[in-house]
Design an enzyme around this catalytic site. Structure first.
Site, mmCIF file in Angstrom:
data_model
loop_
_atom_site.group_PDB
_atom_site.id
_atom_site.type_symbol
_atom_site.label_atom_id
_atom_site.label_comp_id
_atom_site.label_asym_id
_atom_site.label_seq_id
_atom_site.Cartn_x
_atom_site.Cartn_y
_atom_site.Cartn_z
ATOM 1 N N ASP A 113 0.849 -1.195 0.000
ATOM 2 C CA ASP A 113 0.000 0.000 0.000
ATOM 3 C C ASP A 113 0.887 1.248 0.000
ATOM 4 O O ASP A 113 1.829 1.352 0.793
ATOM 5 C CB ASP A 113 -0.863 -0.041 1.274
ATOM 6 C CG ASP A 113 -1.992 0.972 1.261
ATOM 7 O OD1 ASP A 113 -2.432 1.372 0.171
ATOM 8 O OD2 ASP A 113 -2.452 1.344 2.366
ATOM 9 N N HIS A 114 0.623 2.187 -0.875
ATOM 10 C CA HIS A 114 1.340 3.471 -0.928
ATOM 11 C C HIS A 114 2.866 3.334 -0.988
ATOM 12 O O HIS A 114 3.579 3.925 -0.155
ATOM 13 C CB HIS A 114 0.966 4.364 0.270
ATOM 14 C CG HIS A 114 -0.441 4.832 0.235
ATOM 15 N ND1 HIS A 114 -0.877 5.829 -0.604
ATOM 16 C CD2 HIS A 114 -1.545 4.413 0.894
ATOM 17 C CE1 HIS A 114 -2.186 6.014 -0.443
ATOM 18 N NE2 HIS A 114 -2.615 5.153 0.454
ATOM 19 N N ASP B 230 2.840 5.197 -5.342
ATOM 20 C CA ASP B 230 2.093 6.430 -5.115
ATOM 21 C C ASP B 230 3.005 7.624 -5.376
ATOM 22 O O ASP B 230 3.663 8.147 -4.484
ATOM 23 C CB ASP B 230 1.551 6.470 -3.684
ATOM 24 C CG ASP B 230 0.716 7.725 -3.461
ATOM 25 O OD1 ASP B 230 0.614 8.552 -4.386
ATOM 26 O OD2 ASP B 230 0.169 7.872 -2.350
ATOM 27 N N HIS C 25 -8.032 9.847 3.769
ATOM 28 C CA HIS C 25 -7.520 8.882 4.746
ATOM 29 C C HIS C 25 -7.882 9.285 6.185
ATOM 30 O O HIS C 25 -8.036 10.457 6.470
ATOM 31 C CB HIS C 25 -6.002 8.749 4.617
ATOM 32 C CG HIS C 25 -5.589 8.079 3.345
ATOM 33 N ND1 HIS C 25 -5.014 8.751 2.305
ATOM 34 C CD2 HIS C 25 -5.686 6.792 2.938
ATOM 35 C CE1 HIS C 25 -4.768 7.902 1.311
ATOM 36 N NE2 HIS C 25 -5.167 6.711 1.674
HETATM 37 P P1 13P Z 1 -9.103 4.698 5.450
HETATM 38 O O1 13P Z 1 -8.266 5.552 6.336
HETATM 39 O O2 13P Z 1 -10.347 5.394 5.020
HETATM 40 O O3 13P Z 1 -9.392 3.363 6.025
HETATM 41 O O4 13P Z 1 -8.264 4.449 4.094
HETATM 42 C C1 13P Z 1 -7.318 3.422 4.016
HETATM 43 C C2 13P Z 1 -6.494 3.480 2.778
HETATM 44 O O5 13P Z 1 -6.787 4.140 1.812
HETATM 45 C C3 13P Z 1 -5.284 2.657 2.770
HETATM 46 O O6 13P Z 1 -4.511 2.892 1.644
HETATM 47 O O1 G3H Z 2 -3.450 4.928 3.682
HETATM 48 C C1 G3H Z 2 -2.769 4.484 4.561
HETATM 49 C C2 G3H Z 2 -3.187 3.370 5.431
HETATM 50 O O2 G3H Z 2 -4.277 3.735 6.246
HETATM 51 C C3 G3H Z 2 -2.014 2.870 6.201
HETATM 52 O O3 G3H Z 2 -1.771 3.614 7.333
HETATM 53 O O4 G3H Z 2 0.631 4.213 7.079
HETATM 54 O O5 G3H Z 2 -0.486 4.263 9.332
HETATM 55 O O6 G3H Z 2 0.022 2.091 8.202
HETATM 56 P P1 G3H Z 2 -0.293 3.557 8.034
HETATM 57 ZN ZN ZN Z 3 -4.596 4.874 0.871
#
Ligand code: 13P
Ligand code: G3H
Ligand code: ZN
Length: 311
Positions: A82-83, A104, A180
């Site tokens: 993720d990201h 990202d 987010h």
């Molecule tokens: P939320 O903070 O809305 O759960 O979004 C999570 C997200 O986009 C993780 O990449």
């Molecule tokens: O978009 C991000 C996710 O909610 C992950 O959050 O970076 O705190 O693990 P984090």
């Molecule tokens: Zn996200």
């Protein structure tokens, strides 16, 4: 069933008018709750790991926890980064066995976003890994990036064809008003999403899987439990679930949920301690957190994503 990429999942989701849930994982109980829910609902799943999660749990632990979960089920599961902040972060996840990564580079200028994404796509595709990219910027905090509401910008539909053609990415995250975290709208503000942008993107990219980040709904019953049992989450508001259901029937094939898992865990643990002040065995309160995650994910699969019986 071994880990899979999202390619077939998204094709089926697009055609079937549903979305696959992408749930953020940081520890064993959350992984177990999500995967047990997916198994019982016969739903495909995406387990996603942020840089913060890898740092918290140790990348080796997280990978093996996910692999252990996969070994106990027969539903298709994607292990997704993720990201990913840059090429190196994506390369490290790909080399580690992730079947999907997000690059990202949305905070860079358009041309630079294309160049960075293209480089990740080349490396990933050579190794059978798929790539999610992002155009437009969501507000909110995510690990290294804190985007202020005034700096957030919606995706321009005019840019999506050039971006996907030049980069070769496999799915595209767009900004239509989600954000987010657990505080997505100000008190009194009416939650709104730019469905006109989603519709236009869908027209420009027929059949192409679109991703929604920042898609937690921040269940108010859970927020009330947190506040009742000593927490302080005033004015925590998320995206109404009916809006997400609608997005899932459109081009959106992947919906990201993290904050809702956090809220569900916290509510369960606060309630547990309030009701059992004598408890000190972590299995007791983490067991409640795991059950709360499972219940939440089942609800999302059946009532929001529509991905039940699609595995
Ligand atoms: P939320 O903070 O809305 O759960 O979004 C999570 C997200 O986009 C993780 O990449
Ligand atoms: O978009 C991000 C996710 O909610 C992950 O959050 O970076 O705190 O693990 P984090
Ligand atoms: Zn996200």
């Amino acid at each position: 069933m071994p880990l899979v990429t999202s390619t077939e999942m998204f094709k089926k989701a697009y055609k079937g008018g549903y979305a696959v849930g992408a749930f953020n994982v940081n520890n064993m109980e959350t992984i177990q709750g999500i995967v047990e829910a997916g198994q019982e609902c016969k739903s495909p799943l995406i387990l996603q790991v942020s840089a913060g999660a890898r740092k918290y749990a140790n990348p080796v632990y997280l990978k093996h926890l996910i692999e252990a979960a996969v070994a106990t089920t027969d539903i298709p599961i994607v292990m997704h980064l993720d990201h990913g902040a840059d090429f190196e972060a994506c390369k490290s996840a790909i080399d580690d066995g992730f079947t999907s990564v997000m690059i990202d580079a949305s905070h860079h200028a358009f041309a630079e976003n294309i160049e960075i994404t293209k480089k990740v796509v080349a490396y990933a595709h050579d190794r059978g890994v798929v790539v999610e990219a992002e155009l437009g910027q969501l507000a909110g905090i995510e690990d290294a990036v804190n985007v202020k509401a005034e700096d957030a910008c919606f995706t321009h539909p005019d840019e999506v064809c050039e971006f996907t053609e030049k980069t070769g990415c496999d799915s595209l995250a767009i900004a239509i008003g989600t954000s987010h975290g657990a505080y997505k709208f100000k008190p009194g503000q009416k939650p709104q999403l730019r469905f006109d942008i989603l519709e236009e993107v869908g027209k420009r990219l027929p059949g192409f899987p679109i991703v929604l980040h920042g898609a937690s709904s921040v269940p108010q019953d859970k927020v009330a439990i947190i506040n009742q049992f000593g927490g302080k989450m005033p004015d925590a508001i998320g995206i109404p679930e009916e809006m997400l259901r609608k997005a899932a029937t459109m081009a959106v094939c992947k919906i990201n949920i993290d904050s809702d898992l956090r809220v569900a865990c916290t509510a369960a643990i606060r309630k547990h301690f309030a009701e059992h002040p004598d408890h000190f065995d972590p299995r007791q309160y983490l067991g409640d957190a795991r059950a709360a995650v499972k219940e939440l994910v089942k609800h999302k699969i059946v009532d929001v994503l529509g991905s039940d019986n699609k595995a």
